[in-house]
Design an enzyme around this catalytic site. Sequence first.
Site, PDB file in Angstrom:
ATOM      1  N   GLU A 265       0.841  -1.207   0.000  1.00 20.15           N
ATOM      2  CA  GLU A 265       0.000   0.000   0.000  1.00 20.15           C
ATOM      3  C   GLU A 265       0.874   1.255   0.000  1.00 20.15           C
ATOM      4  OE1 GLU A 265      -3.358   2.048   2.967  1.00 20.15           O
ATOM      5  OE2 GLU A 265      -2.045   0.445   3.692  1.00 20.15           O
ATOM      6  N   LYS A 326      -9.451   2.500  -3.101  1.00 20.15           N
ATOM      7  CA  LYS A 326      -9.962   2.029  -1.805  1.00 20.15           C
ATOM      8  C   LYS A 326     -11.361   2.568  -1.557  1.00 20.15           C
ATOM      9  CE  LYS A 326      -8.457   1.409   2.992  1.00 20.15           C
ATOM     10  NZ  LYS A 326      -7.435   1.735   3.997  1.00 20.15           N
ATOM     11  N   CYS A 378      -5.431  -2.829   2.880  1.00 20.39           N
ATOM     12  CA  CYS A 378      -5.275  -2.727   4.330  1.00 20.39           C
ATOM     13  C   CYS A 378      -6.553  -3.103   5.076  1.00 20.39           C
ATOM     14  CB  CYS A 378      -4.813  -1.307   4.668  1.00 20.39           C
ATOM     15  SG  CYS A 378      -4.263  -1.096   6.384  1.00 20.39           S
TER      16      CYS A 378
END
Length: 504
Positions: A265, A326, A378
Amino acid sequence: MPKKIKWSARRFAGVAAWIAAFVAGAFLDLAFAPYRQVWVAPLGLAGLYLLVGAASVRQAFARGFWFGAGLFAFGVPWVYLTLTRFGGMPAPLAALAWVLFVAILAVYVGFVCAAFVRLRAGDGLDPWLFAALWVVGEWVRGVFLTGFPWLDVGYAASLPPLMGLAPLVGVLGLSFLVTVFGALAVEALRGRRRGFWWLALIAAATPAFATLSFVHRTGRPMTVSLIQGDVSPYAKWNPRARHAVIARYLGLTRQSDGRLVIWPETAIPGFSHQLRRHFIPTLKRLAQVGHRHFLFGIIEGNADAPNGPVYNAVMSIGRHDGFYRKRHLVPFGEYLPWPTLLNPILDVLHIPMSSFTAWHGVEGPLRAAHARIGVSVCYEVAYGALVTQGLPSATLLVNVSDDAWYGHSNEAPQQFEIAQLRAAEAGREMLIATNDGITAFLGHTGRIRARLAAFRKGVLTVVAEPYTGLTPYDRYGRAPVLAMCALILIAAGTRRRRMRPQSP
């Protein structure tokens, strides 16, 4: 006995029950990573079942609250660490924020226990009612106000053979089984044989169900290299260190031989438009020359447009280029909820706050080599519906993360434990690339196939196999478990109404 002594004795008993509940909740943390003592989960919940069994509604709420306080105080200390070390928040204010966060999470457990005492009748339905309410509490905590589905009891069961049930019932189903097991154990010790036989049935059926398979391999295996850069957050976000960070990742990539290469990430600490002149063309040349494909974390946005959207994204470069953005951001970490209310406070206190934009569009799997990859970033791995959204098209799962913000805390092991269950629920192999650990390769049953040591740079090259097919959890999600819980609650409510004395 004088009234004052009686009151003091009751007060002492009440405080002792709160302390016992707090200790039981803290004890439950041993069931989760990095300790992973799965036997602790039913034992800790059995303790809570005992503590609230003879309590009033008010007492049950208080004991449940203190149980939740113990669970989350020892379960998420990394929240305080992040706020102080990297969030720039003064220590007293960070401590206050952490205490409030733990208290809010503990309230859910308090309401679960209060509802249990309100509906229980002291018969054979009580253990099932307790488990149903516990699962409903976890579900509400996972969705209300963006949700925080962390430390769900089902994650403690992410070890064989219990993890074999994940494709059938998901994490909430495992939470139900673990909780009802603890409550039934209490009833069995009280001499209620029905509880004993239910315990025996659950224990006997678990290994049999764990052998079921719902997916199969498809296509050719491919080599994948996972790059762990081990870059300090202090250096990573220093503009002067950008070229050194890029050089480190390129150097590690040249040491790898995977056809698919995955960086973590925000591996490249820069905006996408700043990288289009040199870095992205360099990576495209590497992809063309070596017939390789790259997935890497990047910030998609324009630094020169402060009011424009900024996405925490994963870019795909190779034969098929693309982006994943995301969708579920971390509140207070990646965006500020209720900005109208909180922005003035942060300005007065001089607290820095990042502000990403959540992507609300449809995100299909990314094509890389001959696989279709379902990507999560994540914290998104904690949301089962997000991870399985790309199924059945996705044949492989990838999670990229940067857990360096949390230091040597228990956050990374907890997130890794969650990822194991996601892989098992989906019936897909999962590749996890992180900045400083835990970088790993999970099989389609959630078992660890390979991993790198944490807190050091390195390359993990594995052979991944695409899978196709749908597990029952993929097809129906958490709906069957929640429906079962709803039926138990309806039965308990109906029974409670029938037990009320009829007015003449």
